[in-house]
Design an enzyme around this catalytic site. Sequence first.
Site, PDB file in Angstrom:
ATOM      1  CD1 TRP A 167      -2.174  -2.398   0.606  1.00 30.76           C
ATOM      2  CD2 TRP A 167      -3.187  -1.221   2.253  1.00 30.76           C
ATOM      3  NE1 TRP A 167      -3.047  -2.884   0.829  1.00 30.76           N
ATOM      4  CE2 TRP A 167      -3.624  -2.488   2.068  1.00 30.76           C
ATOM      5  CE3 TRP A 167      -3.465  -0.429   3.308  1.00 30.76           C
ATOM      6  CZ2 TRP A 167      -4.939  -2.927   2.720  1.00 30.76           C
ATOM      7  CZ3 TRP A 167      -4.700  -0.800   4.066  1.00 30.76           C
ATOM      8  CH2 TRP A 167      -5.384  -2.025   3.681  1.00 30.76           C
ATOM      9  NE  ARG A 171       4.828  13.174 -10.303  1.00 32.23           N
ATOM     10  CZ  ARG A 171       6.049  13.869 -10.529  1.00 32.23           C
ATOM     11  NH1 ARG A 171       6.570  14.441  -9.642  1.00 32.23           N
ATOM     12  NH2 ARG A 171       6.535  13.940 -11.770  1.00 32.23           N
ATOM     13  CD  GLN A 188       9.337   5.782  -5.122  1.00 36.23           C
ATOM     14  OE1 GLN A 188       8.304   5.775  -5.415  1.00 36.23           O
ATOM     15  NE2 GLN A 188       9.611   7.170  -4.427  1.00 36.23           N
ATOM     16  CG  HIS A 189       8.360  -0.921  -0.832  1.00 36.82           C
ATOM     17  ND1 HIS A 189       8.034  -0.757   0.066  1.00 36.82           N
ATOM     18  CD2 HIS A 189       9.907  -1.019  -1.001  1.00 36.82           C
ATOM     19  CE1 HIS A 189       9.440  -0.890   1.009  1.00 36.82           C
ATOM     20  NE2 HIS A 189      10.336  -0.849   0.139  1.00 36.82           N
ATOM     21  CD  GLU A 230       2.995  -0.995   2.849  1.00 35.36           C
ATOM     22  OE1 GLU A 230       4.228  -0.298   2.417  1.00 35.36           O
ATOM     23  OE2 GLU A 230       2.459  -1.875   2.300  1.00 35.36           O
ATOM     24  CD  GLU A 279       6.687  15.700  -6.038  1.00 41.77           C
ATOM     25  OE1 GLU A 279       6.417  16.111  -4.639  1.00 41.77           O
ATOM     26  OE2 GLU A 279       6.276  14.674  -6.600  1.00 41.77           O
TER      27      GLU A 279
END
Length: 486
Positions: A167, A171, A188-189, A230, A279
Site C-alpha cells: 500500500w 502521484r 520504490q516498492h 502496510e 513537488e
Amino acid sequence: MKYYGDLRSFITALDEMGDIMHVQREVDGDFEPSAITRRSYEIQSPAPLFHKVAGVAPGFRLFGAPAALSSRSDMPYARVAMSLGLAPESSGPEIIEALSAARFKPGIPPVRVESAQAECQQNILRGDAANLDRFPIPFAHDKDGGRYANTWGTLIVKTPDGKWVNWSIARVMKVDGKRMVGLIVPSQHIGQIWTQWVARGEPMPYALVQGPAPAISCVSGIPIPANADEADYIGTLAGEPVPVVKAVSLDLDVPATAEIVIEGHVSIERDCQEGPYGEYGGYLGEGSSAQPTFHVETITHRDDPIWPMSITGRPTDESHTLWAMGLAADALTYLREAELPIKTTWIPEDSTVHWLLVVMPENWRELLPGVSSEELTQRIGEVLFKTDAMVFIPKVYVVDDDFDPTNLREVVWALSTRVHPVGRRAVFDDQRVIRLPQCYDEAEYVAGKGAKVVFDTLQTKRHLHASFAQGYPEEVRQRILDNWPE
C-alpha cells in the site's frame, strides 16, 4: 486517544475542534479548490471541505490538507496525530516514537468483510460508466501536466505470487476518463512489484483508494521495510485489524470504509507522458517522463463521496508533516538498531525534507565511552546512507538536546552558532540521489550520485543560554510566570 476508522469520522472530529473550513459556495473544477487548499497551508487555516464543485454531481466533495499543520496553535500536529490514533496534543517526537515503536511489534493482519458490509461498494460502476470524468479532480498547480487523480490516495498492488501486498502513495495524473499515468520509480516498492509483472509480460492489477481511514493514507506515505505489509502495520498502530473487502473485479483486498476505489491494470511499458508536477521541494515542476498507463476498468464509491487531496509545494503540507515524520521515524529505527543512544530524530517542516536532525542526549559520551563526536558522526552517516529513505535527504545535523528541534527559531539559532564553517563534518561521496531535491547539478542527477554530509554540531561543553529559561533564578522565573500577564 481514538482511532478513526473512516475519513468521515475524522473530519467530524476535526470539525468539533474548529479545524474544518466548510466551503459551501460552488467552486470551479479547475484551480480554485487547489488554490484555496494551498493558501490554507501557507496561513495555517482549518482544512477546507468543498461541498459544491462545478461540473460534477451534487454531493460529490473535495477535502484538502488532510494531514497538514493544524489551525490550532496549541496542537500543531493534531491532524497527523489523530490520523494515527494518537492524542491531538501529541508532539512531533511523540508521533515519531509511536511510528518507530510499531515497527518492533507483531503486525495485526486485516480482516475481510462481506461486500454488503463495505461502504466503499455502495455504488458500483462498470464499463463506460466507470469514468473519471464524473469525479471532482482539479489541477493541483497551473503548470502541471494534467489533473492529478492521486495526491493522497493509496495504491494497492501485490507481487504475482501474492506473497507481498504493498500500500503506497505515488502521484498519478489523469489522462482522460478511462486512463491515468503514474510515476513508478524502480527503486520504490511499487516499482519493484511492477518490475515483477513486467518480467511475466502481464499488466499489473491495481486498486487506487481515495479516502480510506486516515491512518491508511498516512502509512502509505512513509517508509517501512520491503516485503512488509502496510495493512498489518496499520493494524498495530490502530490496535485493531483493518476491515477490507475483495475488490469487485480484481484479486485484491481494499479498505472497506474507503470513499472511492478505482480498479484496473497497469501497462507493462512506459507508454504515456507523466508530469510536470509541483513537488514537495516547493518549486513548480518542469518536464515530463514516460511512465506506465493505469487503465480504469471499475469504480466503486460511497454515497456522496469525498475525494481528499494534498497540494504539494512550499511548506507546510503533508509532505512536510506526515512524510517527514515517517522518514525521521525510519532513521530513528535504524540508528537505534545500530545501538546508538539517539534521543530523537526530527525533520524541520521548513527544510522541505532536506535536513534531518539527530538529537543526542547530554550523557551520550557516558553511553558510548571512548567514542568521539567525529567518530559518532561518521557512524551515523554510515548507518543512515545505507537506507532507502535517506535518498531524499542530503544534509544531516547531529545536535545536542539543549534546544527544541521542533521549534524552527531554535533550530536556526543552534545551527547558525554551532556549525563549523569548514570542519567538523563527515562527507559521503557518490551517494544515491534523485531529482526531487533541488541542490544537485545536472551531471549528478544524470549519474544518480552525489555527495551527502553529516554535520557534527555537538558541544564539548554545554553553554548556558542567554534566555528566560536559563538566564534567571528559578524563583524569579516562577514569580513572573505566576503573574503573567501582569
